[in-house]
Design a protein around this motif. Structure first.
Motif, PDB file in Angstrom:
ATOM      1  N   LYS A  51       0.887  -1.119   0.088  1.00 47.06           N
ATOM      2  CA  LYS A  51      -0.022  -0.030  -0.115  1.00 47.06           C
ATOM      3  C   LYS A  51       0.833   1.220   0.170  1.00 47.06           C
ATOM      4  O   LYS A  51       1.058   1.768   1.127  1.00 47.06           O
ATOM      5  N   PRO A  52       1.561   1.429  -1.301  1.00 52.11           N
ATOM      6  CA  PRO A  52       2.448   2.621  -1.305  1.00 52.11           C
ATOM      7  C   PRO A  52       1.720   4.026  -0.842  1.00 52.11           C
ATOM      8  O   PRO A  52       0.721   4.248  -1.432  1.00 52.11           O
ATOM      9  N   ASN A  53       2.498   4.793   0.262  1.00 49.26           N
ATOM     10  CA  ASN A  53       1.966   6.036   0.661  1.00 49.26           C
ATOM     11  C   ASN A  53       3.039   6.914   0.863  1.00 49.26           C
ATOM     12  O   ASN A  53       3.539   6.777   2.031  1.00 49.26           O
ATOM     13  N   LEU A  54       3.845   7.582  -0.060  1.00 48.39           N
ATOM     14  CA  LEU A  54       4.831   8.351  -0.007  1.00 48.39           C
ATOM     15  C   LEU A  54       4.696   9.368   1.194  1.00 48.39           C
ATOM     16  O   LEU A  54       5.688   9.558   2.077  1.00 48.39           O
ATOM     17  N   GLN A  55       3.767   9.980   1.401  1.00 44.31           N
ATOM     18  CA  GLN A  55       3.265  11.180   2.340  1.00 44.31           C
ATOM     19  C   GLN A  55       3.286  10.614   3.860  1.00 44.31           C
ATOM     20  O   GLN A  55       3.930  10.954   4.674  1.00 44.31           O
ATOM     21  N   ASN A  56       2.876   9.277   3.709  1.00 46.40           N
ATOM     22  CA  ASN A  56       2.714   8.800   5.158  1.00 46.40           C
ATOM     23  C   ASN A  56       4.371   8.346   5.459  1.00 46.40           C
ATOM     24  O   ASN A  56       4.747   8.438   6.824  1.00 46.40           O
ATOM     25  N   THR A  57       5.094   7.735   4.564  1.00 46.06           N
ATOM     26  CA  THR A  57       6.399   7.219   4.679  1.00 46.06           C
ATOM     27  C   THR A  57       7.476   8.594   5.104  1.00 46.06           C
ATOM     28  O   THR A  57       8.296   8.461   5.985  1.00 46.06           O
ATOM     29  N   ILE A  58       7.092   9.653   4.430  1.00 50.95           N
ATOM     30  CA  ILE A  58       7.956  10.770   4.756  1.00 50.95           C
ATOM     31  C   ILE A  58       7.420  11.099   6.162  1.00 50.95           C
ATOM     32  O   ILE A  58       8.446  11.698   6.988  1.00 50.95           O
ATOM     33  N   TYR A  59       6.037  11.210   6.574  1.00 49.06           N
ATOM     34  CA  TYR A  59       5.947  11.528   8.005  1.00 49.06           C
ATOM     35  C   TYR A  59       6.690  10.565   8.823  1.00 49.06           C
ATOM     36  O   TYR A  59       7.048  11.026  10.210  1.00 49.06           O
ATOM     37  N   GLN A  60       6.726   9.395   8.554  1.00 48.22           N
ATOM     38  CA  GLN A  60       7.276   8.502   9.622  1.00 48.22           C
ATOM     39  C   GLN A  60       8.858   8.853   9.741  1.00 48.22           C
ATOM     40  O   GLN A  60       9.170   8.630  10.825  1.00 48.22           O
ATOM     41  N   ALA A  61       9.599   8.990   8.668  1.00 50.41           N
ATOM     42  CA  ALA A  61      10.908   9.351   8.601  1.00 50.41           C
ATOM     43  C   ALA A  61      10.983  10.706   9.473  1.00 50.41           C
ATOM     44  O   ALA A  61      11.997  10.752  10.255  1.00 50.41           O
ATOM     45  N   ASP A  62      10.156  11.673   9.449  1.00 46.44           N
ATOM     46  CA  ASP A  62      10.208  12.993   9.950  1.00 46.44           C
ATOM     47  C   ASP A  62       9.805  12.679  11.461  1.00 46.44           C
ATOM     48  O   ASP A  62      10.776  13.345  12.365  1.00 46.44           O
ATOM     49  N   LYS A  63       8.993  11.886  11.768  1.00 47.63           N
ATOM     50  CA  LYS A  63       8.687  11.818  13.268  1.00 47.63           C
ATOM     51  C   LYS A  63       9.707  11.215  13.810  1.00 47.63           C
ATOM     52  O   LYS A  63      10.123  11.410  14.902  1.00 47.63           O
ATOM     53  N   THR A  64      10.394   9.998  13.304  1.00 46.59           N
ATOM     54  CA  THR A  64      11.808   9.484  13.671  1.00 46.59           C
ATOM     55  C   THR A  64      12.920  10.240  13.726  1.00 46.59           C
ATOM     56  O   THR A  64      13.588  10.312  14.827  1.00 46.59           O
TER      57      THR A  64
END
Length: 81
Positions: A51-64
């Motif tokens: 379920k690719p979701n680039l915006q969510n992945t960027i959010y996860q990286a930013d949160k981390t």
């Protein structure tokens, strides 16, 4: 932001740690007497290919990334829920 296609989460982490350590051991001198040292904090996240979701992945990286900064900076962390 660095994208590493065809790279696992573990492999990505193993790429960023030496970069962080190399910067940590680097410095430059400006104005002949002022030494500038470098540190970076890194948040690593992996896109879900089912379920690719680039915006969510960027959010996860930013949160981390901000978790790494709040833990004392100059750290590499992998996203976990």
């Amino acid at each position: 932001m660095i994208f590493m296609p065809w790279t696992s989460l573990k492999e990505s982490y193993n790429v960023v740690v030496p970069i962080r350590k190399a910067l940590e051991n680097s410095s430059i001198t400006i104005d002949k007497n002022q030494l500038i040292n470098f540190t970076i904090s890194v948040g690593v996240a992996e896109i879900n290919l089912d379920k690719p979701n680039l915006q969510n992945t960027i959010y996860q990286a930013d949160k981390t990334l901000y978790k790494a900064k709040n833990n004392g900076r100059n750290q590499s962390l992998v996203f976990s829920e």
